[in-house]
Design a protein around this motif. Structure first.
Motif, mmCIF file in Angstrom:
data_model
loop_
_atom_site.group_PDB
_atom_site.id
_atom_site.type_symbol
_atom_site.label_atom_id
_atom_site.label_comp_id
_atom_site.label_asym_id
_atom_site.label_seq_id
_atom_site.Cartn_x
_atom_site.Cartn_y
_atom_site.Cartn_z
ATOM 1 N N ILE A 109 -8.000 3.004 -13.300
ATOM 2 C CA ILE A 109 -6.881 3.937 -13.128
ATOM 3 C C ILE A 109 -7.381 5.310 -12.725
ATOM 4 C CG2 ILE A 109 -5.050 5.187 -14.360
ATOM 5 C CD1 ILE A 109 -4.719 2.610 -16.074
ATOM 6 N N ARG A 110 -8.400 5.782 -13.395
ATOM 7 C CA ARG A 110 -8.883 7.143 -13.170
ATOM 8 C C ARG A 110 -9.606 7.301 -11.843
ATOM 9 N NH1 ARG A 110 -12.480 7.590 -17.276
ATOM 10 N NH2 ARG A 110 -14.155 7.002 -15.847
ATOM 11 N N ASP A 111 -10.414 6.300 -11.465
ATOM 12 C CA ASP A 111 -11.357 6.499 -10.370
ATOM 13 C C ASP A 111 -11.062 5.724 -9.088
ATOM 14 O OD1 ASP A 111 -12.842 8.115 -12.106
ATOM 15 O OD2 ASP A 111 -14.041 6.418 -12.817
ATOM 16 N N HIS A 112 -10.258 4.667 -9.157
ATOM 17 C CA HIS A 112 -10.171 3.776 -7.998
ATOM 18 C C HIS A 112 -8.761 3.427 -7.550
ATOM 19 C CE1 HIS A 112 -14.466 3.178 -8.503
ATOM 20 N NE2 HIS A 112 -14.261 2.864 -9.773
ATOM 21 N N LEU A 113 -7.766 3.548 -8.396
ATOM 22 C CA LEU A 113 -6.457 2.974 -8.103
ATOM 23 C C LEU A 113 -5.784 3.641 -6.915
ATOM 24 C CD1 LEU A 113 -4.456 0.812 -8.950
ATOM 25 C CD2 LEU A 113 -3.470 2.436 -10.582
ATOM 26 N N ASP A 114 -5.742 4.957 -6.873
ATOM 27 C CA ASP A 114 -5.062 5.644 -5.778
ATOM 28 C C ASP A 114 -5.670 5.282 -4.436
ATOM 29 O OD1 ASP A 114 -3.231 6.849 -7.414
ATOM 30 O OD2 ASP A 114 -4.263 8.771 -7.517
ATOM 31 N N ASP A 115 -6.993 5.318 -4.364
ATOM 32 C CA ASP A 115 -7.672 4.978 -3.113
ATOM 33 C C ASP A 115 -7.423 3.522 -2.736
ATOM 34 O OD1 ASP A 115 -9.793 5.336 -0.970
ATOM 35 O OD2 ASP A 115 -10.726 3.774 -2.189
ATOM 36 N N ALA A 116 -7.444 2.643 -3.723
ATOM 37 C CA ALA A 116 -7.271 1.217 -3.447
ATOM 38 C C ALA A 116 -5.895 0.908 -2.883
ATOM 39 C CB ALA A 116 -7.501 0.407 -4.723
ATOM 40 N N LEU A 117 -4.889 1.661 -3.305
ATOM 41 C CA LEU A 117 -3.513 1.384 -2.894
ATOM 42 C C LEU A 117 -3.090 2.150 -1.648
ATOM 43 C CD1 LEU A 117 -1.727 1.231 -6.369
ATOM 44 C CD2 LEU A 117 -2.673 -0.642 -4.999
ATOM 45 N N ALA A 118 -4.013 2.886 -1.046
ATOM 46 C CA ALA A 118 -3.665 3.703 0.118
ATOM 47 C C ALA A 118 -3.455 2.856 1.372
ATOM 48 C CB ALA A 118 -4.755 4.745 0.369
ATOM 49 N N ASP A 119 -4.056 1.681 1.424
ATOM 50 C CA ASP A 119 -3.969 0.831 2.615
ATOM 51 C C ASP A 119 -2.927 -0.272 2.420
ATOM 52 O OD1 ASP A 119 -5.987 2.239 3.929
ATOM 53 O OD2 ASP A 119 -7.549 1.072 2.912
ATOM 54 N N PRO A 120 -2.503 -0.910 3.514
ATOM 55 C CA PRO A 120 -1.532 -2.013 3.389
ATOM 56 C C PRO A 120 -2.046 -3.082 2.432
ATOM 57 C CG PRO A 120 -1.830 -1.400 5.694
ATOM 58 C CD PRO A 120 -2.862 -0.637 4.921
ATOM 59 N N THR A 121 -1.135 -3.622 1.630
ATOM 60 C CA THR A 121 -1.525 -4.589 0.593
ATOM 61 C C THR A 121 -0.430 -5.630 0.429
ATOM 62 O OG1 THR A 121 -2.745 -2.851 -0.581
ATOM 63 C CG2 THR A 121 -2.245 -4.852 -1.795
ATOM 64 N N ASP A 122 -0.789 -6.894 0.604
ATOM 65 C CA ASP A 122 0.144 -8.000 0.395
ATOM 66 C C ASP A 122 -0.174 -8.797 -0.862
ATOM 67 O OD1 ASP A 122 1.559 -7.647 2.940
ATOM 68 O OD2 ASP A 122 -0.287 -8.379 3.871
ATOM 69 N N VAL A 123 -1.455 -8.920 -1.185
ATOM 70 C CA VAL A 123 -1.908 -9.686 -2.343
ATOM 71 C C VAL A 123 -2.956 -8.857 -3.080
ATOM 72 C CG1 VAL A 123 -2.963 -11.825 -3.170
ATOM 73 C CG2 VAL A 123 -1.557 -11.855 -1.086
ATOM 74 N N VAL A 124 -2.812 -8.759 -4.396
ATOM 75 C CA VAL A 124 -3.804 -8.076 -5.225
ATOM 76 C C VAL A 124 -4.341 -9.070 -6.247
ATOM 77 C CG1 VAL A 124 -4.303 -6.149 -6.776
ATOM 78 C CG2 VAL A 124 -2.550 -5.895 -4.997
#
Length: 253
Positions: A109-124
């Motif tokens: 949550i603190r270090d990676h979530l915002d960056d990870a969700l910045a690109d198109p995403t269909d499956v996580v």
């Protein structure tokens, strides 16, 4: 889509047992860290695949999310889940892995979530919980963090599906001495129940059942992370479970 949770008392007990046994567990953990080889993360880029009109796959979480145990991220969980999705759905997949070795849910949550969700995403696909168990985090904190992660995914990518892997079956980890092995297994099960509770609020989220007993060649040289033969087994299990439960049919087309 979630398993029946254990009673609340059992979840509280797992942490109490771990804390009570701390005088025995701490020396065992220190010795383990000194003797077990620390495998590196594979070198970047942690992304690949593509093609015409691809699905966008994000694998998010800890060392297993980013492929510790293999030399190339394409041979880790993300690359193999992408292959399985392509085989099952007949579409190319653009994949990326985000997180880091040793990450807890709070770290993501603190270090990676915002960056990870910045690109198109269909499956996580989420791999989290092993480090939370080893740090004896409370089931409430873990449930809150998983809810936060999945809420943010749903808010940013409302059509995406979320597949969270069950926590590692520590009772099958032969390198762990007793009572560390049984204690970690008990607490991991408690955290898994908490995560399943968190996912109940999200109709496009699903948590897999535990993997069947690991095959003999599942682990890397550290006997902790999956290796080149382990990641394909795990990826196949995740995608097959999604198909079996009708989750794959919800993937945006």
């Amino acid at each position: 889509m979630t398993a029946s949770p254990r009673p609340l008392r059992g979840r509280r007990l797992s942490r109490a047992v771990a804390l009570a046994l701390a005088p025995m567990l701490v020396p065992q953990t220190v010795k383990l860290r000194a003797t077990v080889p620390k495998l590196p993360e594979p070198p970047p880029p942690w992304e690949g695949g593509g093609g015409t009109d691809p699905l966008h796959l994000l694998v998010l979480g800890d060392s297993m999310a980013v492929g510790v145990g293999v030399d190339d991220a394409a041979d880790g969980l993300a690359g193999h889940v992408a292959e399985e999705l392509t085989e099952r759905l007949g579409r190319p997949v653009r994949w990326r892995a985000r997180g880091r070795n040793g990450a807890t849910a709070r770290d993501v949550i603190r270090d990676h979530l915002d960056d990870a969700l910045a690109d198109p995403t269909d499956v996580v696909v989420i791999s989290l919980g092993a480090n939370d168990a080893m740090q004896v985090r409370s089931h409430r904190a873990f449930r809150r963090d998983i809810r936060h992660i999945v809420h943010d995914i749903a808010a940013r990518h409302p059509e995406a599906i979320v597949l969270m892997s069950a926590l590692p079956a520590f009772h099958h980890y032969g390198l762990l001495p007793e009572p560390l092995r049984s204690t970690l297994a008990l607490h991991a099960q408690a955290l898994e129940v908490a995560a399943r509770r968190a996912l109940e609020r999200f109709p496009r989220a699903h948590m897999t059942p535990p993997l069947p007993p690991y095959p003999d060649d599942f682990f890397a040289s550290d006997e902790f992370h999956p290796g080149p033969a382990g990641y394909p087994v795990w990826a196949r299990f995740i995608v097959a479970d999604a198909v079996r439960h009708g989750i794959a049919a919800r993937i945006p087309v």
